[in-house]
Motif scaffolding. Structure first.
Motif, mmCIF file in Angstrom:
data_model
loop_
_atom_site.group_PDB
_atom_site.id
_atom_site.type_symbol
_atom_site.label_atom_id
_atom_site.label_comp_id
_atom_site.label_asym_id
_atom_site.label_seq_id
_atom_site.Cartn_x
_atom_site.Cartn_y
_atom_site.Cartn_z
ATOM 1 N N VAL A 264 18.640 -25.832 12.573
ATOM 2 C CA VAL A 264 17.358 -25.319 13.055
ATOM 3 C C VAL A 264 17.348 -25.245 14.585
ATOM 4 C CG1 VAL A 264 14.940 -26.002 13.266
ATOM 5 C CG2 VAL A 264 15.996 -25.930 11.029
ATOM 6 N N GLY A 265 17.948 -26.236 15.227
ATOM 7 C CA GLY A 265 18.047 -26.245 16.699
ATOM 8 C C GLY A 265 18.781 -25.013 17.197
ATOM 9 N N GLU A 266 19.820 -24.634 16.467
ATOM 10 C CA GLU A 266 20.620 -23.453 16.821
ATOM 11 C C GLU A 266 19.795 -22.172 16.653
ATOM 12 O OE1 GLU A 266 23.343 -21.438 18.443
ATOM 13 O OE2 GLU A 266 23.585 -23.611 18.298
ATOM 14 N N ASN A 279 8.594 -16.085 18.067
ATOM 15 C CA ASN A 279 7.365 -16.417 17.352
ATOM 16 C C ASN A 279 7.830 -17.123 16.088
ATOM 17 O OD1 ASN A 279 4.598 -16.318 17.280
ATOM 18 N ND2 ASN A 279 4.478 -14.395 16.183
ATOM 19 N N ARG A 280 8.046 -18.435 16.165
ATOM 20 C CA ARG A 280 8.752 -19.124 15.082
ATOM 21 C C ARG A 280 7.936 -20.298 14.546
ATOM 22 N NH1 ARG A 280 13.975 -19.036 13.350
ATOM 23 N NH2 ARG A 280 14.520 -17.596 15.011
ATOM 24 N N LEU A 281 7.970 -20.414 13.212
ATOM 25 C CA LEU A 281 7.338 -21.561 12.559
ATOM 26 C C LEU A 281 8.451 -22.529 12.167
ATOM 27 C CD1 LEU A 281 4.807 -22.873 11.151
ATOM 28 C CD2 LEU A 281 5.530 -21.701 9.086
ATOM 29 N N LEU A 282 8.359 -23.757 12.676
ATOM 30 C CA LEU A 282 9.333 -24.801 12.311
ATOM 31 C C LEU A 282 8.646 -25.679 11.276
ATOM 32 C CD1 LEU A 282 11.821 -26.642 12.606
ATOM 33 C CD2 LEU A 282 10.726 -27.669 14.595
ATOM 34 N N MET A 417 5.801 -23.015 16.550
ATOM 35 C CA MET A 417 4.738 -23.725 15.850
ATOM 36 C C MET A 417 5.363 -24.671 14.836
ATOM 37 S SD MET A 417 2.048 -20.634 15.363
ATOM 38 C CE MET A 417 3.174 -19.299 15.225
ATOM 39 N N MET A 418 4.848 -25.888 14.761
ATOM 40 C CA MET A 418 5.433 -26.874 13.832
ATOM 41 C C MET A 418 4.421 -27.209 12.742
ATOM 42 S SD MET A 418 7.623 -29.394 16.259
ATOM 43 C CE MET A 418 6.329 -30.293 17.071
ATOM 44 N N SER A 419 4.913 -27.418 11.531
ATOM 45 C CA SER A 419 4.018 -27.798 10.439
ATOM 46 C C SER A 419 4.731 -28.704 9.457
ATOM 47 C CB SER A 419 3.521 -26.551 9.709
ATOM 48 O OG SER A 419 2.738 -26.953 8.607
ATOM 49 N N ALA A 433 5.171 -11.971 7.914
ATOM 50 C CA ALA A 433 6.118 -10.905 8.222
ATOM 51 C C ALA A 433 6.358 -10.852 9.728
ATOM 52 C CB ALA A 433 5.569 -9.578 7.723
ATOM 53 N N ASP A 434 5.373 -11.330 10.507
ATOM 54 C CA ASP A 434 5.507 -11.272 11.963
ATOM 55 C C ASP A 434 6.017 -12.595 12.539
ATOM 56 O OD1 ASP A 434 3.238 -12.527 11.042
ATOM 57 O OD2 ASP A 434 2.100 -12.144 12.868
ATOM 58 N N LEU A 435 6.537 -13.459 11.698
ATOM 59 C CA LEU A 435 6.924 -14.797 12.133
ATOM 60 C C LEU A 435 8.275 -15.158 11.543
ATOM 61 C CD1 LEU A 435 5.286 -17.019 13.676
ATOM 62 C CD2 LEU A 435 4.632 -17.917 11.473
ATOM 63 N N ASP A 436 9.157 -15.730 12.361
ATOM 64 C CA ASP A 436 10.426 -16.241 11.816
ATOM 65 C C ASP A 436 10.171 -17.669 11.352
ATOM 66 O OD1 ASP A 436 12.059 -13.963 12.498
ATOM 67 O OD2 ASP A 436 11.708 -14.537 14.576
ATOM 68 N N VAL A 437 10.782 -18.050 10.257
ATOM 69 C CA VAL A 437 10.544 -19.399 9.718
ATOM 70 C C VAL A 437 11.850 -20.194 9.702
ATOM 71 C CG1 VAL A 437 9.701 -20.729 7.735
ATOM 72 C CG2 VAL A 437 8.652 -18.534 8.274
ATOM 73 N N SER A 438 11.840 -21.371 10.339
ATOM 74 C CA SER A 438 12.988 -22.288 10.294
ATOM 75 C C SER A 438 12.568 -23.522 9.507
ATOM 76 C CB SER A 438 13.390 -22.723 11.705
ATOM 77 O OG SER A 438 13.974 -21.647 12.393
#
Length: 688
Positions: A264-266, A279-282, A417-419, A433-438
């Motif tokens: 995920v760090g990568e 624009n990423r959700l972790l 963003m973290m959840s 669709a507008d957000l990458d998810v890790s």
């Protein structure tokens, strides 16, 4: 200037329910239907039927046992039925006088011992029967059903229901193409009595299929437009360099990263290196180590000469991040003459002014705090990365404000963003669709599994015995009371009474109390006693839901567990099991007046007892609550999908995904009209 007419109470209620436009009223579909199209005979009915009869009153009197009630006996020629009214007026007694002939509708109980209806609806017999089923809409107290029916009817008559689907788009799956939008809506508000009620209720009727297809298309169009707009934005690329801050931080950490944290760090490092703002959700389960991943991202931003802001929903959580990050990053920042700043609403004026100066000058490379971070007077020197923890707690407006902090430079900050509330894959793909998810999908070694027990409130004494044993062996305990937003004073009474009862039941044990109304210094004092180990038991409302880390706490008791949502229960449970000791979570439930738990509450508690896996919990939560509620915060509390179901309607979703780019490219006007019809101003929320 012409005088504007004040809105009546029902009109205000309509606006509050989001039914301000004609199209909103037209799209406000019935919850269920009542069949008032025919009269039946009591002699042909069965127990539990909702029946409409015409009958004559043969007896009417007020009974006083077991409680005061009006008892009216009617006869329809085939059988008799007793009508019971527990609240009634003299005018009703008059209307229900002996000899009156009535049309009565209600649920039939009894049968063998004689029919009964409790609080049925009634009017004078005779008159024409309706030709269609009568709709029953969801409403609020200030909005009577009759008023709402009229409002919906006139909205439906006035709304523009012209087609927005161009003829050259691929056809929708079969059942959704046979009906137009106009025909579907008119039918669903007034279905004919010959239609299958099951097809209406399970939304499989072609009219429902058409609405779902249109709704999913509006959502996909809005998302695609948002993604395209996002790709036009620019951000400063933040590159990780060999031997730089990130590598120094990794070398200094007292533990090894898990494989998932490294992966995920990568992904985040690659996102930061692009000129399009990340624009990423972790997402990761409670305790999976998201904070250290955020610290590594902050290290890249700081090393590239930019500032990083980290925002958390509560001061307790913000302070915990502050303690961790200052320990990891301050030793690396000090040689560069930089430091970590702290911003919260409860700060003294002098300290706050000092922090604002550090942020504006750029001396503060990392800024940690609550909502205070996005207030107007906070001016960043060069903000490059914004990290939002527990992002579902923040409204869209707050996220937009944080993004606006670099507007002067013509660059957007990268956003992470973290959840700890994982989002099931189908939902992530469709809604974000507008957000990458890790995703961090493994827990660090050394976390002990938590045993979860569901126990009735009647066994409270056994739970207190268990607490006594835990504290005697040097362990600590959380006792959580629910927070009912409508009545903070009631919660306080509940939490205070529980605190008192536990203090009496556990002499010699320091029992603390923590709730949202306490002044900040008092909260801090209580938390430091618990964190330091001097306090054995902490009674709290849900202010401890996120971010409290006390490895010595091994037992979590959640009172009235049936009132909590599934993800909230899972978050709370994650406060224990953080050390080496065996940990447990007790879900104390209190059954209703009938001695039974509601179906939803039972499903939630069962899921908690069966699994500790946050992703499985999220999947079950989606099953129980549906996607609208699951992602409520995404649209500031309003569900995004009212009719479609992402799992059941996968074929319609695929169709909408295919059609959206075609419509945006070839028919932009129709696409705009379609989105506006379904989402109104809400499409803006999808872009944050």
């Amino acid at each position: 200037m012409p005088e504007t007419k004040a809105l009546s109470e029902p009109q205000k209620a309509l606006v509050k329910m989001g039914l301000g436009r004609d199209i909103d009223l037209a799209l406000h579909l019935p919850l269920r239907y009542e069949d008032e199209t025919r009269i039946v005979k009591l002699g042909d009915c069965r127990e539990g039927d909702t029946a409409q009869i015409e009958a004559t009153v043969t007896e009417s009197h007020v009974a006083f046992r077991p409680r005061r009630q009006l008892v009216v006996t009617v006869n329809d020629g085939s059988d008799t039925c007793q009508l019971r009214f527990f609240s009634f007026y003299p005018s009703q007694q008059k209307a229900l006088a002996v000899g009156t002939r009535l049309r009565i509708r209600g649920e039939l109980k009894g049968g063998f011992i004689g029919w009964q209806m409790v609080h049925p609806t009634y009017k004078a017999a005779g008159g024409e029967l309706p030709q269609a089923l009568t709709p029953v809409y969801s409403t609020v107290a200030a909005l009577p059903q009759a008023y709402l029916r009229k409002a919906v009817q006139s909205g439906l008559a006035r709304a523009d229901l012209s087609e927005t689907l161009p003829p050259d788009v691929p056809p929708a799956p079969a059942r959704a193409t046979t009906w137009t939008l106009q025909r579907s809506l008119r039918f669903l508000h007034h279905p004919t009595p010959d239609v299958s009620l099951a097809a209406l209720e399970d939304h499989s009727h072609p009219a429902w299929q058409r609405l779902k297809a249109e709704e999913l298309l509006a959502q996909q169009l809005s998302q695609l437009e948002s993604r395209r707009e996002h790709e036009l934005l620019r951000a400063a690329p933040l590159q990780a360099r060999p031997g730089g801050f990130q590598e120094q931080l990794l070398a200094a950490l007292p533990f090894q990263l898990t494989a998932a944290q490294r992966r995920v760090g990568e992904e985040i490092a690659q996102g930061l290196a692009r000129t399009t703002p990340m624009n990423r959700l972790l997402q990761g389960d409670v305790g999976s180590g998201k904070t250290v991943v955020a610290a590594l991202a902050a290290a890249i931003a700081i090393d590239a000469g930019r500032q990083c802001a980290l925002m958390a929903p509560t001061e307790i959580l913000a302070e915990q991040h502050f303690r961790k990050l200052i320990g990891w990053l301050e030793p690396l920042l000090a040689p560069r003459g930089q430091r970590v700043a702290w911003l919260t609403g409860s700060q003294r004026k002098k300290e706050r002014a000092e922090m604002l100066e550090l942020v504006a000058s750029g001396e503060a490379a990392l800024v940690i705090g609550t909502h205070a971070v996005i207030q107007e007077q906070v001016q960043f020197h060069r903000l490059g990365l914004a990290v939002i923890d527990e992002q579902h707690r923040f409204g869209v407006a707050q996220r937009l404000a944080l993004r606006g902090k670099t507007a002067g430079e013509g660059n957007e900050p990268h956003l992470l963003m973290m959840s700890a509330t994982p989002i099931p894959r189908t939902l992530a793909m469709s809604y974000y669709a507008d957000l990458d998810v890790s995703t961090i999908d493994e827990l660090p070694p050394g976390r002990t599994p938590i045993v979860t027990k569901v126990i009735s409130d009647s066994r409270r004494d056994e739970v207190i015995e268990r607490i006594r044993a835990q504290v005697a062996s040097g362990r600590q305990v959380y006792w959580v009371c629910p927070l009912i937003e409508e009545s903070e004073s009631l919660d306080l009474t509940n939490a205070t009474a529980t605190h008192l009862a536990l203090s009496e039941a556990l002499p010699g044990v320091l029992v603390g109390l923590l709730h949202s109304r306490m002044p900040q210094p008092e909260k801090k004092a209580v938390m430091s006693l618990f964190t330091g180990g001097q306090m054995g038991v902490l009674v709290a409302t849900t202010v401890i839901e996120v971010g409290v880390d006390v490895p010595n706490a091994s037992l979590m008791v959640i009172e009235h567990a049936e009132r909590f949502g599934l993800s909230q229960l899972h978050q709370l449970r994650g406060r224990v099991g953080r050390g080496a000791a065996a940990s447990a979570c007790v879900l104390l439930y209190s059954a209703g007046d009938n001695g039974r738990l509601g179906e939803t509450a039972r499903a939630r508690l069962k899921a908690m007892a069966e699994t500790n896996d946050g992703f499985e919990i999220a999947r079950r939560d989606l099953e129980i609550r549906g996607p609208g509620e699951f992602l409520g915060a995404r649209q500031s509390g309003a569900p995004l999908l009212r009719f479609a179901d992402l799992v059941l309607d996968a074929a319609l979703l695929e169709w909408a995904k295919d059609v959206a780019p075609h419509m945006l490219d070839r028919h932009p006007e129709l696409a705009r009209k379609h989105v506006n019809r379904w989402l109104g101003g809400k499409s803006e929320y999808l872009k944050a």
